[in-house]
Write an enzyme that holds these catalytic residues in place. Structure first.
Site, short mmCIF file in Angstrom:
data_model
loop_
_atom_site.label_atom_id
_atom_site.label_comp_id
_atom_site.label_asym_id
_atom_site.label_seq_id
_atom_site.Cartn_x
_atom_site.Cartn_y
_atom_site.Cartn_z
N ARG A 1 130.31 51.81 121.99
CA ARG A 1 131.66 51.61 122.50
C ARG A 1 132.19 50.21 122.19
O ARG A 1 133.38 49.95 122.29
CB ARG A 1 131.69 51.87 124.01
CG ARG A 1 133.05 51.89 124.63
CD ARG A 1 133.12 52.65 125.97
NE ARG A 1 131.92 52.55 126.74
CZ ARG A 1 131.62 51.57 127.60
NH1 ARG A 1 132.46 50.56 127.77
NH2 ARG A 1 130.50 51.59 128.29
N TYR B 1 159.55 55.75 118.70
CA TYR B 1 158.55 56.81 118.69
C TYR B 1 158.51 57.47 120.07
O TYR B 1 158.39 56.81 121.09
CB TYR B 1 157.19 56.23 118.31
CG TYR B 1 156.04 57.18 118.45
CD1 TYR B 1 156.09 58.45 117.88
CD2 TYR B 1 154.91 56.81 119.16
CE1 TYR B 1 155.03 59.33 118.01
CE2 TYR B 1 153.84 57.68 119.29
CZ TYR B 1 153.90 58.95 118.71
OH TYR B 1 152.85 59.81 118.86
N ASP C 1 156.10 47.69 116.49
CA ASP C 1 155.49 48.87 115.89
C ASP C 1 155.86 48.86 114.41
O ASP C 1 157.02 49.03 114.06
CB ASP C 1 156.00 50.14 116.59
CG ASP C 1 155.30 51.40 116.09
OD1 ASP C 1 154.89 51.45 114.91
OD2 ASP C 1 155.16 52.35 116.88
N LYS D 1 149.51 57.68 110.14
CA LYS D 1 150.63 57.90 109.23
C LYS D 1 150.34 57.28 107.86
O LYS D 1 149.45 57.72 107.15
CB LYS D 1 151.90 57.34 109.86
CG LYS D 1 152.14 57.77 111.30
CD LYS D 1 152.25 59.28 111.49
CE LYS D 1 152.81 59.67 112.84
NZ LYS D 1 151.98 59.31 114.00
#
Length: 362
Positions: free
Chosen positions: A53, A104, A175, A200
């Site tokens: 992790r 978004y 972003d 993306k």
């Protein structure tokens, strides 16, 4: 481990070369050219990682590349929204977050959820009105920018807004999913944090879900790393490896998609079924508004055979979507707006399919 260059010093090469060169294994005899998949949940004790992790060599290679491209230090996450939620978690109870009214959908919905639970006060703004955005920065803790916005494709004045936000004591996050670091590097324009849906353009093949945050602030990096370690929003090893492989060809894919988009914008602007074409002048996303509203837009996407009706974007294949089919999309987005994610196919084939579908609307 992968070769590493301090990203705060800037890349030694052009962005295209950095995308290919960075995050590679040491150049030694019998070393592979590519960082391998490290499928490990546990490591031998007393090292830097200790547990799965906390880190992974495959993630680290992807983070090295994106960090160098953006000019900061990168952390990868399980998804773009995992990255978004980790950044929003920086904000104190009841603090003000300034954000675009068009952005978004997942980011806007997260803000709405936090506001409904009394965690934050969301102040939504029109990014095209820089003066209004600057005024909204007063007493804010975080200013969230998206440039270009999704799906309205509005462009923010990052430098001016970042300056005002910093005067107010707020962090600035951008972003950068649509622009990618090849077209825009927000940290060098005043932002404190950059967020990506690596699903993306970075990964680029519609086969990997991944998010990322980049910052040049070591203290912010340590806080975000601690939150990722604690909450466990970590990327899958295969997903990170696929995104790393995708970044190697980002400059080629983006150049081709952008060239195709520019050609299509010129032709779309002249078609009688189209009342508006939105394009920021770079990138592969184009939004068009058709004259007869939602029904016509729905007919358009149903009439396409090469273009794929799908909600995501940034892959090698061309996709399209009427965004207002989602109930959570803002009502200020026109009913007839169709977002086009232009891929790398032959542009004449793309236009032939799009043109015949548009002709059905006239």
């Amino acid at each position: 481990m992968a070769e590493h260059t301090d990203p705060t010093e800037g890349p030694r090469w052009s962005p295209a070369t950095t995308a290919v060169k960075a995050g590679r294994p040491p150049r030694e005899p019998d070393q592979p050219l590519n960082v391998p998949l490290t499928m490990a949940s546990t490591y031998v004790a007393t090292g830097d990682m200790e547990y799965g992790r906390y880190g992974n060599p495959t993630w680290a290679a992807f983070e090295d590349v994106l960090g160098q491209l953006e000019g900061g230090r990168c952390l990868s996450f399980a998804s773009g929204l995992a990255a978004v939620s980790t950044v929003l978690d920086l904000v104190g109870q009841g603090a003000v977050v300034v954000a675009p009214r068009h952005a978004y959908n997942g980011s806007v919905m997260q803000l709405a959820d936090l506001e409904a639970r009394g965690r934050v006060t969301a102040r939504l703004v029109d990014l095209t009105d820089t003066d209004a955005v600057v005024a909204a920065c007063d007493d804010a803790a975080l200013v969230w920018l998206e440039s270009p916005t999704n799906p309205a494709l509005e462009v923010a004045d990052i430098e001016t807004i970042a300056g005002a936000a910093h005067e107010a004591g707020a962090y600035v996050v951008v972003d950068n999913t649509f622009a990618t670091p090849l077209r825009q590097q927000p940290l060098r324009r005043g932002a404190d944090l950059v967020v990506h849906s690596a699903t993306k353009y970075l990964a680029g093949h519609s086969d990997s879900v991944l998010g990322a945050v980049v910052t040049a602030d070591d203290q912010l990096y340590d806080v975000l790393k601690g939150r990722r370690d604690l909450l466990g929003a970590i990327p899958g090893t295969l997903e990170a490896w696929l995104a790393l492989r995708g970044v190697r060809t980002l400059h080629l894919r983006l150049d081709r998609a952008e060239a195709n988009a520019r050609t299509l914008v010129g032709r779309l602007s002249e078609h009688p079924a189209v009342t508006e074409v939105r394009y920021p002048g770079f990138g592969g996303v184009v939004s068009v508004v058709v004259a007869e509203g939602a029904d016509a837009a729905d007919l358009l996407v149903r009439s396409l055979t090469l273009w794929v009706h799908a909600t995501s974007l940034g892959g090698v294949e061309s996709t399209c979507e009427r965004r207002r089919r989602w109930k959570s999309e803002p009502t200020t987005i026109p009913d007839g707006l169709v977002r086009l994610s232009v891929g790398v196919e032959d542009v004449e084939d793309l236009w032939a399919d799009l043109g015949q579908a548009l002709d059905r609307l006239t």
